[in-house]
Each structure stands twice: as C-alpha cells, then as structure tokens.
Design an enzyme around this catalytic site. Sequence first.
Site, PDB file in Angstrom:
ATOM      1  N   LYS A   1       0.853  -1.185   0.000  1.00 32.67           N
ATOM      2  CA  LYS A   1       0.000   0.000   0.000  1.00 32.67           C
ATOM      3  C   LYS A   1       0.894   1.243   0.000  1.00 32.67           C
ATOM      4  CE  LYS A   1      -4.352   0.932   2.307  1.00 32.67           C
ATOM      5  NZ  LYS A   1      -5.035   0.847   3.594  1.00 32.67           N
TER       6      LYS A   1
HETATM    7  C1  E4P Z   1      -8.536   1.543   3.645  1.00 35.82           C
HETATM    8  O1  E4P Z   1      -7.638   0.963   3.094  1.00 35.82           O
HETATM    9  C2  E4P Z   1      -8.330   2.600   4.640  1.00 35.82           C
HETATM   10  O2  E4P Z   1      -7.285   2.192   5.452  1.00 35.82           O
HETATM   11  C3  E4P Z   1      -9.540   2.830   5.479  1.00 35.82           C
HETATM   12  O3  E4P Z   1     -10.706   2.452   4.784  1.00 35.82           O
HETATM   13  C4  E4P Z   1      -9.608   4.218   6.062  1.00 35.82           C
HETATM   14  O4  E4P Z   1     -10.828   4.377   6.719  1.00 35.82           O
HETATM   15  P1  E4P Z   1     -11.129   5.552   7.764  1.00 35.82           P
HETATM   16  O5  E4P Z   1     -11.412   6.800   7.008  1.00 35.82           O
HETATM   17  O6  E4P Z   1     -12.347   5.053   8.494  1.00 35.82           O
HETATM   18  O7  E4P Z   1      -9.929   5.664   8.647  1.00 35.82           O
END
Ligand code: E4P
Length: 227
Positions: free
Chosen positions: A83
């Site tokens: 990522k």
């Molecule tokens: C996905 O890969 C993200 O890490 C995640 O959905 C972020 O979500 P949040 O806005 O609830 O922190």
Amino acid sequence: MKFFVDTGEIDEIREAAKLGILDGVTTNPSLVAKSGRKYKDLVKEICDVTDGPISAEVLSTDYDGMMFEAHEWHKVADNVVVKLPLIEDGIKACVTCTKEGIKTNVTLCFGPTQALLAAKAGATFVSPFVGRLDDIAYDGLELIREIRKIYDNYKYKTEILTASVRGPLHIRDAALAGADIATIPFKVFGQLLKHPLTDVGLKKFVEDSAKIPKGTMILERDKALKH
Ligand code: E4P
C-alpha cells in the site's frame, strides 16, 4: 463486487472469514497501531487466514524507503499487496513495483486526477476514501462514479477499492456505481446482513413449520440429526 475487511484485529478477520465470502483484507498504520501488534507479525498471521490480497502499508514517505519496505512486504507472501500513499514518491514507487511485478494499492485517493495517475502507474488497486470526503461535505460516491467512468474510458485494469466505508449505504452506492471492491469495517458486515422483516418473516415460518404434518423429509432430517 469483492468484499475486503478493513481492520488490524486478527479476531475480526477470522470472524469475517467464517462467512465464506471474504475476498481480502486491508490494513493501515492507524488500524495496526490500535491493535498493538507488530505490523509484520500481524500480516503473517493474516496470511494464515486468507489467501486473498492483504494490503500492508509502507511507513516511509520517500521513494527509497518505500521501495525498501515494498521489497520486505513482497517477501512475506505472494498475496501481500504493497500500500503506497498517493504522493509523488508513492507514484514513482508504484511504477517501479509494477515493473517488478509487485502488486500495489495506491491509497489516500481523494480526487479523480489522482486516481488517473495511480492507473497510469499500473496500480493493482486504487483506494478512494469515501467516508472522509463525506465528513467534509464532499460527495465521496461521486468520486467513485468519476473514477469508474475514467477507467472505463481508457480500459485501465486498476481495480476501484472503495475505502473509508462508514455504513451499508456506502456499500449499496459503491456497488451501484460499479466499484470493484469495498473494504468494510467489521461492524458494517453485520449491518449488511440485518433486516427486521427477515427476522419477523423467519419467526413466522418457524412457527408455521411446526404445524406441517410430519412427512418423509422431516422424519429423515430428524433421524439424520440424531446421529
Ligand atoms: C482503507 O484501506 C483505509 O485504510 C480505510 O478504509 C480508512 O478508513 P477511515 O477513514 O475510516 O480511517
């Protein structure tokens, strides 16, 4: 539509996998910090639960650091996806990973031109954060629709991974907009399933089934369940 679970909690991943419809897992530094686990140990443990894509985020913000971490993650298992943040060095790292055959999830996407760059860099997944856009009164789902249109126009293979999901309506709207994947907080899985009319309807069916004269099928079932 593929379903990933968005969490750093191994028990939640195990529980979600029990449903039999889990396609992958996403993590991020905030979720892992909350779990109190060492990042690599956690990802190795997740590998025992699913062979679907597991997104593990780099912690560096410069190209060299990101590439070092990308190679480390790539060694953990074939299904670990690196990522990368949607910044200049993240795009450069994505291009290199693509050339090296390392799968990537370009994260923190908040705009259609960012998503276009991720696709041009050969990202496996792009993660538009719908909830965080909604939080500041932008339309998160409109971003999914725009990316879908752009990717279809140019036949980009990058999959749209709807992230920052807050509830079932995000899943409904992302599915209607043609997103490939939603990464879902564990508690939202339960919310997708529940409908009060299903519970009321099932209660009535169970009550009425007791009134059905016992035929061959019911007798055979009762006999089989005794053994
Ligand atoms: C996905 O890969 C993200 O890490 C995640 O959905 C972020 O979500 P949040 O806005 O609830 O922190």
